[in-house]
Design a protein around this motif. Sequence first.
Motif, PDB file in Angstrom:
ATOM      1  N   PHE A 161       0.833  -1.206   0.000  1.00 40.58           N
ATOM      2  CA  PHE A 161       0.000   0.000   0.000  1.00 40.58           C
ATOM      3  C   PHE A 161       0.864   1.250   0.000  1.00 40.58           C
ATOM      4  O   PHE A 161       2.073   1.194   0.252  1.00 40.58           O
ATOM      5  N   PHE A 162       0.233   2.376  -0.304  1.00 38.53           N
ATOM      6  CA  PHE A 162       0.871   3.688  -0.254  1.00 38.53           C
ATOM      7  C   PHE A 162       0.220   4.482   0.873  1.00 38.53           C
ATOM      8  O   PHE A 162      -0.992   4.389   1.088  1.00 38.53           O
ATOM      9  N   GLU A 163       1.010   5.295   1.539  1.00 40.87           N
ATOM     10  CA  GLU A 163       0.528   6.067   2.681  1.00 40.87           C
ATOM     11  C   GLU A 163       1.105   7.478   2.612  1.00 40.87           C
ATOM     12  O   GLU A 163       2.284   7.660   2.313  1.00 40.87           O
ATOM     13  N   THR A 164       0.285   8.495   2.871  1.00 44.77           N
ATOM     14  CA  THR A 164       0.815   9.861   2.876  1.00 44.77           C
ATOM     15  C   THR A 164       1.800  10.025   4.022  1.00 44.77           C
ATOM     16  O   THR A 164       1.604   9.503   5.119  1.00 44.77           O
ATOM     17  N   HIS A 169       3.787  16.691   0.631  1.00 44.51           N
ATOM     18  CA  HIS A 169       3.936  16.227  -0.760  1.00 44.51           C
ATOM     19  C   HIS A 169       4.711  14.922  -0.889  1.00 44.51           C
ATOM     20  O   HIS A 169       5.157  14.573  -1.985  1.00 44.51           O
ATOM     21  N   LYS A 170       4.880  14.195   0.203  1.00 45.00           N
ATOM     22  CA  LYS A 170       5.600  12.924   0.127  1.00 45.00           C
ATOM     23  C   LYS A 170       4.692  11.743   0.455  1.00 45.00           C
ATOM     24  O   LYS A 170       3.686  11.892   1.148  1.00 45.00           O
ATOM     25  N   ILE A 171       5.076  10.581  -0.073  1.00 42.97           N
ATOM     26  CA  ILE A 171       4.308   9.338   0.088  1.00 42.97           C
ATOM     27  C   ILE A 171       5.261   8.233   0.547  1.00 42.97           C
ATOM     28  O   ILE A 171       6.406   8.161   0.088  1.00 42.97           O
ATOM     29  N   GLU A 181      10.247   6.318   0.708  1.00 39.49           N
ATOM     30  CA  GLU A 181       9.553   7.605   0.746  1.00 39.49           C
ATOM     31  C   GLU A 181       9.928   8.408  -0.497  1.00 39.49           C
ATOM     32  O   GLU A 181      11.105   8.471  -0.868  1.00 39.49           O
ATOM     33  N   PHE A 182       8.935   8.990  -1.157  1.00 38.67           N
ATOM     34  CA  PHE A 182       9.208   9.750  -2.375  1.00 38.67           C
ATOM     35  C   PHE A 182       8.161  10.849  -2.542  1.00 38.67           C
ATOM     36  O   PHE A 182       7.116  10.848  -1.887  1.00 38.67           O
ATOM     37  N   LEU A 186      -1.332  10.723  -3.992  1.00 43.70           N
ATOM     38  CA  LEU A 186      -2.093   9.471  -4.028  1.00 43.70           C
ATOM     39  C   LEU A 186      -3.008   9.408  -5.242  1.00 43.70           C
ATOM     40  O   LEU A 186      -3.215   8.337  -5.813  1.00 43.70           O
ATOM     41  N   LYS A 187      -3.558  10.526  -5.648  1.00 46.32           N
ATOM     42  CA  LYS A 187      -4.482  10.498  -6.796  1.00 46.32           C
ATOM     43  C   LYS A 187      -3.764  10.094  -8.085  1.00 46.32           C
ATOM     44  O   LYS A 187      -4.344   9.457  -8.964  1.00 46.32           O
ATOM     45  N   ASP A 188      -2.470  10.442  -8.178  1.00 43.55           N
ATOM     46  CA  ASP A 188      -1.689  10.021  -9.342  1.00 43.55           C
ATOM     47  C   ASP A 188      -1.386   8.526  -9.280  1.00 43.55           C
ATOM     48  O   ASP A 188      -1.377   7.835 -10.308  1.00 43.55           O
ATOM     49  N   ILE A 189      -1.148   8.013  -8.072  1.00 42.11           N
ATOM     50  CA  ILE A 189      -0.891   6.585  -7.879  1.00 42.11           C
ATOM     51  C   ILE A 189      -2.102   5.771  -8.328  1.00 42.11           C
ATOM     52  O   ILE A 189      -1.970   4.734  -8.992  1.00 42.11           O
TER      53      ILE A 189
END
Length: 244
Positions: A161-164, A169-171, A181-182, A186-189
Amino acid sequence: MLEVFVCEDDTEQRKRLTTYIENYIMMENLDMKVVISTGNSNDIIQYLKENRVTGLYFLDVDLQEEQSGIALGAEIRQYDNQGSIVFVTTHSELTYLTFTYKVEAMDYITKDKFTDIQKRVIDCIDTANQRYLQNRHSNKKIFQTKTGDKVISVDYSDILFFETSPQLHKIFLHATNRQVEFYGKLKDILEMDSRFYRCHNSYVVNKDNIAEVDMKKREIRMINGQICYASSRFLKGLKDIVQH
Protein backbone atom coordinates in the motif's frame (compact mmCIF):
# COMPACT_ATOMS: atom_id res chain seq x y z
CA MET A 1 14.35 2.18 -26.56
CA LEU A 2 17.50 0.60 -25.16
CA GLU A 3 20.05 3.36 -24.58
CA VAL A 4 23.76 2.66 -25.09
CA PHE A 5 26.64 4.33 -23.24
CA VAL A 6 30.36 4.18 -23.94
CA CYS A 7 32.97 5.37 -21.44
CA GLU A 8 36.53 5.05 -22.78
CA ASP A 9 39.24 7.68 -22.25
CA ASP A 10 41.34 6.68 -25.26
CA THR A 11 39.85 8.78 -28.07
CA GLU A 12 40.71 6.42 -30.92
CA GLN A 13 39.48 3.33 -29.10
CA ARG A 14 36.28 5.14 -28.09
CA LYS A 15 35.59 6.15 -31.71
CA ARG A 16 36.23 2.60 -32.92
CA LEU A 17 33.98 1.05 -30.28
CA THR A 18 31.21 3.57 -30.90
CA THR A 19 31.40 2.95 -34.66
CA TYR A 20 31.06 -0.83 -34.14
CA ILE A 21 27.93 -0.24 -32.07
CA GLU A 22 26.29 2.38 -34.27
CA ASN A 23 26.92 0.45 -37.49
CA TYR A 24 25.39 -2.73 -36.08
CA ILE A 25 22.35 -0.87 -34.71
CA MET A 26 21.80 0.70 -38.13
CA MET A 27 22.34 -2.55 -40.07
CA GLU A 28 19.93 -4.51 -37.89
CA ASN A 29 17.49 -1.61 -37.44
CA LEU A 30 17.45 -2.12 -33.67
CA ASP A 31 15.45 0.02 -31.24
CA MET A 32 18.68 1.26 -29.67
CA LYS A 33 20.75 4.42 -29.70
CA VAL A 34 24.19 5.52 -28.48
CA VAL A 35 23.19 8.45 -26.27
CA ILE A 36 26.60 9.14 -24.71
CA SER A 37 30.11 8.28 -25.88
CA THR A 38 32.59 9.95 -23.54
CA GLY A 39 35.89 9.79 -21.73
CA ASN A 40 34.36 11.29 -18.59
CA SER A 41 32.31 9.08 -16.26
CA ASN A 42 30.48 12.09 -14.82
CA ASP A 43 28.71 12.59 -18.18
CA ILE A 44 27.00 9.21 -17.75
CA ILE A 45 26.14 9.64 -14.07
CA GLN A 46 24.67 13.10 -14.66
CA TYR A 47 22.49 11.70 -17.46
CA LEU A 48 21.26 8.85 -15.24
CA LYS A 49 20.39 11.31 -12.47
CA GLU A 50 18.15 13.22 -14.87
CA ASN A 51 16.58 10.33 -16.83
CA ARG A 52 15.01 6.95 -16.19
CA VAL A 53 17.09 4.55 -18.19
CA THR A 54 17.47 0.91 -19.12
CA GLY A 55 20.91 0.90 -20.65
CA LEU A 56 23.75 -1.07 -22.16
CA TYR A 57 27.09 0.21 -20.88
CA PHE A 58 30.54 -0.39 -22.39
CA LEU A 59 33.03 0.73 -19.74
CA ASP A 60 36.81 0.90 -19.89
CA VAL A 61 38.15 -0.59 -16.65
CA ASP A 62 41.30 1.56 -16.57
CA LEU A 63 39.81 5.07 -16.74
CA GLN A 64 42.37 7.82 -16.21
CA GLU A 65 40.37 9.49 -13.47
CA GLU A 66 39.69 9.05 -9.75
CA GLN A 67 37.37 6.06 -10.06
CA SER A 68 37.88 2.94 -12.14
CA GLY A 69 35.40 1.67 -14.70
CA ILE A 70 34.33 -1.00 -12.21
CA ALA A 71 33.58 1.66 -9.56
CA LEU A 72 31.62 3.50 -12.26
CA GLY A 73 29.68 0.28 -12.92
CA ALA A 74 28.78 0.09 -9.23
CA GLU A 75 27.54 3.69 -9.31
CA ILE A 76 25.51 3.02 -12.46
CA ARG A 77 23.75 0.17 -10.61
CA GLN A 78 22.33 2.73 -8.15
CA TYR A 79 20.33 4.30 -10.98
CA ASP A 80 19.80 1.45 -13.44
CA ASN A 81 19.52 -1.96 -11.80
CA GLN A 82 18.12 -3.57 -14.96
CA GLY A 83 20.91 -2.44 -17.30
CA SER A 84 23.67 -4.55 -18.90
CA ILE A 85 27.29 -3.67 -18.13
CA VAL A 86 30.22 -4.75 -20.30
CA PHE A 87 33.79 -4.07 -19.21
CA VAL A 88 36.40 -3.47 -21.89
CA THR A 89 39.90 -3.86 -20.48
CA THR A 90 43.59 -4.51 -21.06
CA HIS A 91 43.75 -5.77 -17.47
CA SER A 92 41.77 -9.01 -17.38
CA GLU A 93 43.32 -9.76 -13.97
CA LEU A 94 41.20 -6.91 -12.49
CA THR A 95 37.88 -8.61 -13.20
CA TYR A 96 37.85 -9.95 -9.62
CA LEU A 97 37.05 -6.38 -8.55
CA THR A 98 33.55 -6.78 -9.98
CA PHE A 99 32.85 -9.13 -7.08
CA THR A 100 34.32 -6.65 -4.58
CA TYR A 101 32.08 -3.90 -5.95
CA LYS A 102 29.15 -6.30 -6.42
CA VAL A 103 28.70 -5.35 -10.08
CA GLU A 104 26.92 -7.94 -12.23
CA ALA A 105 28.73 -7.77 -15.56
CA MET A 106 27.40 -9.21 -18.80
CA ASP A 107 30.87 -9.64 -20.30
CA TYR A 108 34.55 -8.72 -20.12
CA ILE A 109 36.12 -7.88 -23.45
CA THR A 110 39.92 -7.95 -23.42
CA LYS A 111 41.69 -5.41 -25.61
CA ASP A 112 44.35 -7.61 -27.16
CA LYS A 113 45.28 -8.94 -30.59
CA PHE A 114 43.67 -12.31 -29.87
CA THR A 115 40.19 -10.95 -29.23
CA ASP A 116 37.72 -10.18 -32.00
CA ILE A 117 36.38 -7.09 -30.24
CA GLN A 118 33.81 -6.25 -32.90
CA LYS A 119 32.23 -9.71 -32.72
CA ARG A 120 32.15 -9.62 -28.92
CA VAL A 121 30.53 -6.18 -28.98
CA ILE A 122 27.86 -7.42 -31.42
CA ASP A 123 27.19 -10.47 -29.22
CA CYS A 124 26.68 -8.19 -26.22
CA ILE A 125 24.30 -5.94 -28.19
CA ASP A 126 22.23 -8.95 -29.26
CA THR A 127 22.03 -10.36 -25.73
CA ALA A 128 21.16 -7.01 -24.14
CA ASN A 129 18.50 -6.37 -26.77
CA GLN A 130 16.91 -9.79 -26.25
CA ARG A 131 16.78 -9.25 -22.48
CA TYR A 132 15.33 -5.78 -22.93
CA LEU A 133 12.57 -7.02 -25.24
CA GLN A 134 11.74 -9.94 -22.93
CA ASN A 135 11.45 -7.64 -19.90
CA ARG A 136 9.40 -5.10 -21.84
CA HIS A 137 6.92 -7.73 -23.03
CA SER A 138 6.72 -9.74 -19.84
CA ASN A 139 3.73 -9.45 -17.53
CA LYS A 140 5.93 -8.17 -14.74
CA LYS A 141 5.21 -4.50 -14.24
CA ILE A 142 7.76 -2.32 -12.49
CA PHE A 143 6.97 0.76 -10.39
CA GLN A 144 9.83 3.25 -10.55
CA THR A 145 10.36 6.44 -8.61
CA LYS A 146 13.23 8.71 -7.64
CA THR A 147 14.28 9.18 -4.04
CA GLY A 148 17.22 11.54 -3.72
CA ASP A 149 19.61 10.69 -6.53
CA LYS A 150 18.52 7.05 -6.76
CA VAL A 151 15.91 5.43 -8.96
CA ILE A 152 13.98 2.82 -6.98
CA SER A 153 12.32 -0.08 -8.83
CA VAL A 154 9.62 -2.24 -7.19
CA ASP A 155 7.53 -4.98 -8.81
CA TYR A 156 3.86 -4.02 -8.73
CA SER A 157 3.15 -7.49 -7.32
CA ASP A 158 5.33 -6.64 -4.28
CA ILE A 159 3.51 -3.39 -3.46
CA LEU A 160 1.25 -3.57 -0.38
CA PHE A 161 0.00 0.00 0.00
CA PHE A 162 0.87 3.69 -0.25
CA GLU A 163 0.53 6.07 2.68
CA THR A 164 0.82 9.86 2.88
CA SER A 165 3.91 10.99 4.74
CA PRO A 166 3.89 13.61 7.52
CA GLN A 167 6.31 15.46 5.24
CA LEU A 168 4.44 17.64 2.77
CA HIS A 169 3.94 16.23 -0.76
CA LYS A 170 5.60 12.92 0.13
CA ILE A 171 4.31 9.34 0.09
CA PHE A 172 5.49 6.14 1.76
CA LEU A 173 5.47 3.04 -0.43
CA HIS A 174 5.11 -0.12 1.68
CA ALA A 175 6.32 -3.21 -0.18
CA THR A 176 6.79 -6.79 0.96
CA ASN A 177 10.50 -6.27 1.60
CA ARG A 178 11.09 -2.52 1.81
CA GLN A 179 9.67 0.91 2.54
CA VAL A 180 10.44 3.93 0.34
CA GLU A 181 9.55 7.61 0.75
CA PHE A 182 9.21 9.75 -2.37
CA TYR A 183 7.51 12.87 -3.71
CA GLY A 184 4.06 12.21 -5.17
CA LYS A 185 0.28 12.32 -4.85
CA LEU A 186 -2.09 9.47 -4.03
CA LYS A 187 -4.48 10.50 -6.80
CA ASP A 188 -1.69 10.02 -9.34
CA ILE A 189 -0.89 6.58 -7.88
CA LEU A 190 -4.53 5.53 -8.32
CA GLU A 191 -4.35 6.10 -12.06
CA MET A 192 -1.29 3.87 -12.51
CA ASP A 193 -2.88 0.46 -12.13
CA SER A 194 -6.33 -1.11 -11.65
CA ARG A 195 -4.98 -3.05 -8.65
CA PHE A 196 -4.82 0.14 -6.61
CA TYR A 197 -7.84 1.16 -4.50
CA ARG A 198 -8.37 4.34 -2.45
CA CYS A 199 -9.34 2.94 0.95
CA HIS A 200 -8.76 6.11 2.98
CA ASN A 201 -7.84 9.75 2.37
CA SER A 202 -4.31 8.82 3.42
CA TYR A 203 -4.01 5.30 1.95
CA VAL A 204 -4.10 3.52 -1.40
CA VAL A 205 -4.01 -0.27 -1.16
CA ASN A 206 -3.01 -2.99 -3.63
CA LYS A 207 -6.15 -5.14 -3.81
CA ASP A 208 -4.18 -8.22 -4.87
CA ASN A 209 -2.20 -8.28 -1.62
CA ILE A 210 -5.06 -8.00 0.88
CA ALA A 211 -5.27 -10.99 3.24
CA GLU A 212 -8.38 -9.91 5.18
CA VAL A 213 -10.42 -6.89 6.23
CA ASP A 214 -11.72 -6.20 9.74
CA MET A 215 -14.86 -4.15 9.05
CA LYS A 216 -15.37 -3.16 12.71
CA LYS A 217 -11.83 -1.93 13.26
CA ARG A 218 -11.57 -0.69 9.66
CA GLU A 219 -8.22 -2.45 9.36
CA ILE A 220 -6.83 -4.13 6.26
CA ARG A 221 -4.37 -6.92 6.95
CA MET A 222 -1.90 -7.44 4.12
CA ILE A 223 -0.37 -10.77 3.07
CA ASN A 224 2.75 -10.12 5.18
CA GLY A 225 0.76 -9.11 8.29
CA GLN A 226 1.17 -5.37 7.87
CA ILE A 227 -1.88 -3.23 8.63
CA CYS A 228 -3.35 -0.61 6.33
CA TYR A 229 -6.38 1.47 7.38
CA ALA A 230 -9.73 2.13 5.75
CA SER A 231 -12.27 4.87 6.37
CA SER A 232 -16.02 4.26 6.66
CA ARG A 233 -16.49 6.18 3.41
CA PHE A 234 -14.56 3.55 1.43
CA LEU A 235 -15.56 0.42 3.38
CA LYS A 236 -18.39 -0.69 1.10
CA GLY A 237 -16.16 -0.72 -1.98
CA LEU A 238 -13.56 -2.61 0.01
CA LYS A 239 -16.14 -5.19 1.11
CA ASP A 240 -17.11 -5.79 -2.53
CA ILE A 241 -13.45 -6.30 -3.45
CA VAL A 242 -12.82 -8.85 -0.68
CA GLN A 243 -15.99 -10.81 -1.48
CA HIS A 244 -14.88 -11.14 -5.09
